[in-house]
Scaffold this motif. Sequence first.
Motif, PDB file in Angstrom:
ATOM      1  N   UNK A 183       0.828  -1.211   0.000  1.00 13.34           N
ATOM      2  CA  UNK A 183       0.000   0.000   0.000  1.00 13.34           C
ATOM      3  C   UNK A 183       0.861   1.259   0.000  1.00 13.34           C
ATOM      4  N   UNK A 184       1.934   1.225   0.772  1.00 14.32           N
ATOM      5  CA  UNK A 184       2.841   2.371   0.796  1.00 14.32           C
ATOM      6  C   UNK A 184       3.506   2.582  -0.560  1.00 14.32           C
ATOM      7  N   UNK A 185       3.941   1.495  -1.189  1.00 17.01           N
ATOM      8  CA  UNK A 185       4.590   1.592  -2.503  1.00 17.01           C
ATOM      9  C   UNK A 185       3.632   2.158  -3.538  1.00 17.01           C
ATOM     10  N   UNK A 186       2.364   1.725  -3.456  1.00 16.50           N
ATOM     11  CA  UNK A 186       1.353   2.220  -4.396  1.00 16.50           C
ATOM     12  C   UNK A 186       1.121   3.722  -4.188  1.00 16.50           C
ATOM     13  N   UNK A 187       1.082   4.140  -2.930  1.00 15.58           N
ATOM     14  CA  UNK A 187       0.866   5.562  -2.632  1.00 15.58           C
ATOM     15  C   UNK A 187       2.060   6.390  -3.103  1.00 15.58           C
ATOM     16  N   UNK A 188       3.275   5.903  -2.839  1.00 18.82           N
ATOM     17  CA  UNK A 188       4.473   6.657  -3.212  1.00 18.82           C
ATOM     18  C   UNK A 188       4.668   6.710  -4.719  1.00 18.82           C
ATOM     19  N   UNK A 189       4.116   5.713  -5.416  1.00 19.91           N
ATOM     20  CA  UNK A 189       4.239   5.691  -6.875  1.00 19.91           C
ATOM     21  C   UNK A 189       3.241   6.626  -7.549  1.00 19.91           C
ATOM     22  N   UNK A 190       2.276   7.119  -6.769  1.00 22.69           N
ATOM     23  CA  UNK A 190       1.259   8.008  -7.330  1.00 22.69           C
ATOM     24  C   UNK A 190       1.888   9.324  -7.776  1.00 22.69           C
ATOM     25  N   UNK A 191       1.323   9.869  -8.848  1.00 18.77           N
ATOM     26  CA  UNK A 191       1.834  11.142  -9.374  1.00 18.77           C
ATOM     27  C   UNK A 191       1.602  12.286  -8.404  1.00 18.77           C
ATOM     28  N   UNK A 192       0.694  12.094  -7.453  1.00 13.33           N
ATOM     29  CA  UNK A 192       0.338  13.183  -6.537  1.00 13.33           C
ATOM     30  C   UNK A 192       1.051  13.087  -5.184  1.00 13.33           C
ATOM     31  N   UNK A 193       1.799  12.000  -4.971  1.00 13.97           N
ATOM     32  CA  UNK A 193       2.425  11.794  -3.666  1.00 13.97           C
ATOM     33  C   UNK A 193       3.364  12.945  -3.299  1.00 13.97           C
ATOM     34  N   UNK A 194       4.288  13.274  -4.190  1.00 17.72           N
ATOM     35  CA  UNK A 194       5.271  14.325  -3.907  1.00 17.72           C
ATOM     36  C   UNK A 194       4.597  15.686  -3.752  1.00 17.72           C
ATOM     37  N   UNK A 195       3.549  15.903  -4.536  1.00 19.09           N
ATOM     38  CA  UNK A 195       2.809  17.168  -4.441  1.00 19.09           C
ATOM     39  C   UNK A 195       2.204  17.348  -3.053  1.00 19.09           C
ATOM     40  N   UNK A 196       1.709  16.259  -2.475  1.00 17.05           N
ATOM     41  CA  UNK A 196       1.044  16.338  -1.180  1.00 17.05           C
ATOM     42  C   UNK A 196       2.028  16.505  -0.024  1.00 17.05           C
ATOM     43  N   UNK A 197       3.201  15.880  -0.123  1.00 21.74           N
ATOM     44  CA  UNK A 197       4.136  15.937   1.008  1.00 21.74           C
ATOM     45  C   UNK A 197       5.152  17.072   0.875  1.00 21.74           C
ATOM     46  N   UNK A 198       5.217  17.710  -0.294  1.00 22.82           N
ATOM     47  CA  UNK A 198       6.207  18.760  -0.533  1.00 22.82           C
ATOM     48  C   UNK A 198       6.154  19.826   0.556  1.00 22.82           C
ATOM     49  N   UNK A 199       7.331  20.297   0.978  1.00 18.53           N
ATOM     50  CA  UNK A 199       7.418  21.253   2.079  1.00 18.53           C
ATOM     51  C   UNK A 199       7.108  22.682   1.624  1.00 18.53           C
ATOM     52  N   UNK A 200       5.947  22.852   1.038  1.00 15.11           N
ATOM     53  CA  UNK A 200       5.442  24.172   0.661  1.00 15.11           C
ATOM     54  C   UNK A 200       3.926  24.157   0.807  1.00 15.11           C
ATOM     55  N   UNK A 201       3.352  25.314   1.078  1.00 14.59           N
ATOM     56  CA  UNK A 201       1.893  25.409   1.110  1.00 14.59           C
ATOM     57  C   UNK A 201       1.371  25.424  -0.319  1.00 14.59           C
ATOM     58  N   UNK A 202       0.142  25.005  -0.484  1.00 13.27           N
ATOM     59  CA  UNK A 202      -0.485  25.079  -1.801  1.00 13.27           C
ATOM     60  C   UNK A 202      -0.620  26.544  -2.206  1.00 13.27           C
ATOM     61  N   UNK A 203      -0.253  26.848  -3.431  1.00 13.22           N
ATOM     62  CA  UNK A 203      -0.360  28.210  -3.937  1.00 13.22           C
ATOM     63  C   UNK A 203      -1.732  28.396  -4.585  1.00 13.22           C
ATOM     64  N   UNK A 204      -2.437  29.433  -4.143  1.00 10.97           N
ATOM     65  CA  UNK A 204      -3.768  29.688  -4.688  1.00 10.97           C
ATOM     66  C   UNK A 204      -3.844  31.137  -5.143  1.00 10.97           C
ATOM     67  N   UNK A 205      -4.789  31.390  -6.060  1.00 11.84           N
ATOM     68  CA  UNK A 205      -5.014  32.746  -6.555  1.00 11.84           C
ATOM     69  C   UNK A 205      -6.074  33.407  -5.691  1.00 11.84           C
ATOM     70  N   UNK A 206      -5.664  34.443  -4.956  1.00 10.71           N
ATOM     71  CA  UNK A 206      -6.609  35.181  -4.123  1.00 10.71           C
ATOM     72  C   UNK A 206      -7.318  36.232  -4.966  1.00 10.71           C
ATOM     73  N   UNK A 207      -8.550  36.557  -4.552  1.00  6.82           N
ATOM     74  CA  UNK A 207      -9.279  37.623  -5.237  1.00  6.82           C
ATOM     75  C   UNK A 207      -8.585  38.964  -5.005  1.00  6.82           C
TER      76      UNK A 207
END
Length: 703
Positions: A629-653
């Motif tokens: 299960x861990x290998x499957x999660x780490x192989x996901x294209x979104x794994x690094x995006x979720x754990x990356x040491x940065x906040x999600x960047x969003x466009x504020x009004x």
Amino acid sequence: MEGVAEGLWELADLHEKNGEIAKSVKCLEAICQSTVSFLPVVEVKTRLKIATLLLKHSNNVNHAKSHLERSQLLLKSIPSCFELKCRAYSLLSQCYHLVGAVSSQKQLLNKGIELTASFGDGFSGKLWSCNFNSQLANALIIEGDYQASVSALEQGYLSASEMYYPELQMFFATSVLHVHLMQWGDGSLVEGAVSRCNDVWESIDSDRREQCVGLFFYNELLHIFYLLRICDYKNAGQHVDKLDAAMKTDLEKVQHARELIEELNIVNEGVSQSDLLHRDRATLSSRRIQLEVEISNLLGPGFMGQDVLEPAYFGNVKRDLGDKLELAPHPIAGEWLPKSAVYALVDLMVVIFGRPKGLFKDCAKRIQSGLNTIKAELVKYGITDGTAEVDLQHSAIWMAGVYLMILMQFLENKVAIELTRSEFVEAQEALLEMKSWFNRFPTILQACESIIEMLRGQYAHCVACYSEAAFHFVEAAKLTESKSAQAMCEIYAAVSYICIGDADSYAKVLELVGPIYRTIDSFVGENLQEARIKLASGLQTTHTTIGNLQLVSQYLTVLGNLALALHDTGQAREILRSSLTLAKKLYDIPTQIWVLSNLTALYEQVDEKDNETTNREYEKKKVDELQRRLSKARASAHHLELIEKTKFQVRRLNETDIKQAIAGPSMKVDLDIPESVGLSSSAPRPSSRLMDVDIGRRVTRRG
């Protein structure tokens, strides 16, 4: 000319009953646009009718506002007409609310309150005073003036008490409690507000209480929020069960009503046949009367057309069958939130209380049902795939915000359940959906940014990325003003630092949570008896107060490990087996592996070779399953995006976007243009129910 006006009013009513809203508006427009002058009072009544139709059936808030402002000018020249003046004040106030003109709304409502004060001590005047004070309280809440809001509500409560009107007293009592829950200051004031709600509710006759379904749900939900805040989970759970049962009963009632209405439609078709035999017509007519009585008993007399067109003192906006949860009978015929939102909140409460008990199957059904309901409602406010904050009309922002906040809490619980079950890919998907909603509505969902960071930390911790987990927990603590949420995030970060295990990380643990670190240190420093006492106390609190089976399982595992360290193998065996049973119920693979490793050590210590071998094999099987299960999660294209040491960047009004969102598609005001523009059947409903009982523009979150 009054006869002409009355004829057009009747024709407009007929068109509305047939669902032909555009035709109904055109009939009324004919009076306003006539070259022949009508009496001012006739024109005022007509414009009030048009405004009511526009607010009920379209998004033409600005056009409704224009009609009401014109009515205000006409009413200035009329010395009497108290009821019309109050109705115009009330409707125009709600329009100002929908377009975000809070200052104008407050000024108007204060004029309305002055008018009711000059009218005397009659029932009608006090009732209108209650209406204006309830709307004023909402306007003050928007500005963050909680103290003034409570003062307005207390004035309404006083008027309701002078009228000996317990249902109206209950409305104001619950509203005051709601404000106190939003701005928790003096705990004794909150406790007093809860006590008053209980006393007033009990003062209402039991047969009348049954008709106050909306007040019942409002009161019970507020009690749950209060009990969650003071960590009284046992009593809160009883209120959740009561609400869930009431919701199921109401859903059954509405379904029965639908079946009766289908039969009534068939009977009406039969009665309309010209060649029907007299005996058959008499039979069908008798059945029609019977069906109308049964439907009226189920849904109230208003459904059968026995109420007036204009809004009553506290609003009287129609929704589809079963979609309105009236607070109480007329004139308190408004609602706190739409029934779909209230029922979604009930489902959410069931999930919040069911998840710690491991009732994941029921929770999953409730979450999916809630998400489907909310997404369907969001479409009515113009929110489809790709819609962002800047695309929303101002009139849709607050109600859409309520649904969006509930949606995010469903997703939050989904992430928590999937992480508990070690379904990491499913947790990724739910977390990414939260990110998507947050990216599109960052201002409305600003309070969710901390929650998303916390969940990113929990995901990272579960997949053994402890450094990244600690980073996100620390960021989550920075993003919230809630002291309890900050403390929780700091504890989570400390646990992740402990898992890293180096000297620098232990220093950060001490920095974050010194007292907790000292509890751990008593264990690490081999003060086992002291640690055992503290853990036993924590286990008792968790079991009796919180009822969280995952925590109970983990407490038992640590206690079993302690018993093993103290060579109390008999107690260790019993404790660890109990812990394993709970971990299996929760599908909690990491805890299962932890327990199994302790059991292996136990069997080795007591020299039970067969049990040791069998246990090692089962432990290896679970370890292999977790690694897959861990290998499957780490192989996901979104794994690094979720754990990356940065906040999600969003466009504020930006400022321009905000003005565009407030203005909506057009701010053009022209009293002479056809007001039926935009009245197609697919037009979204207005976001307000013309009943400002939605004290506090936010959904109360659990502590």
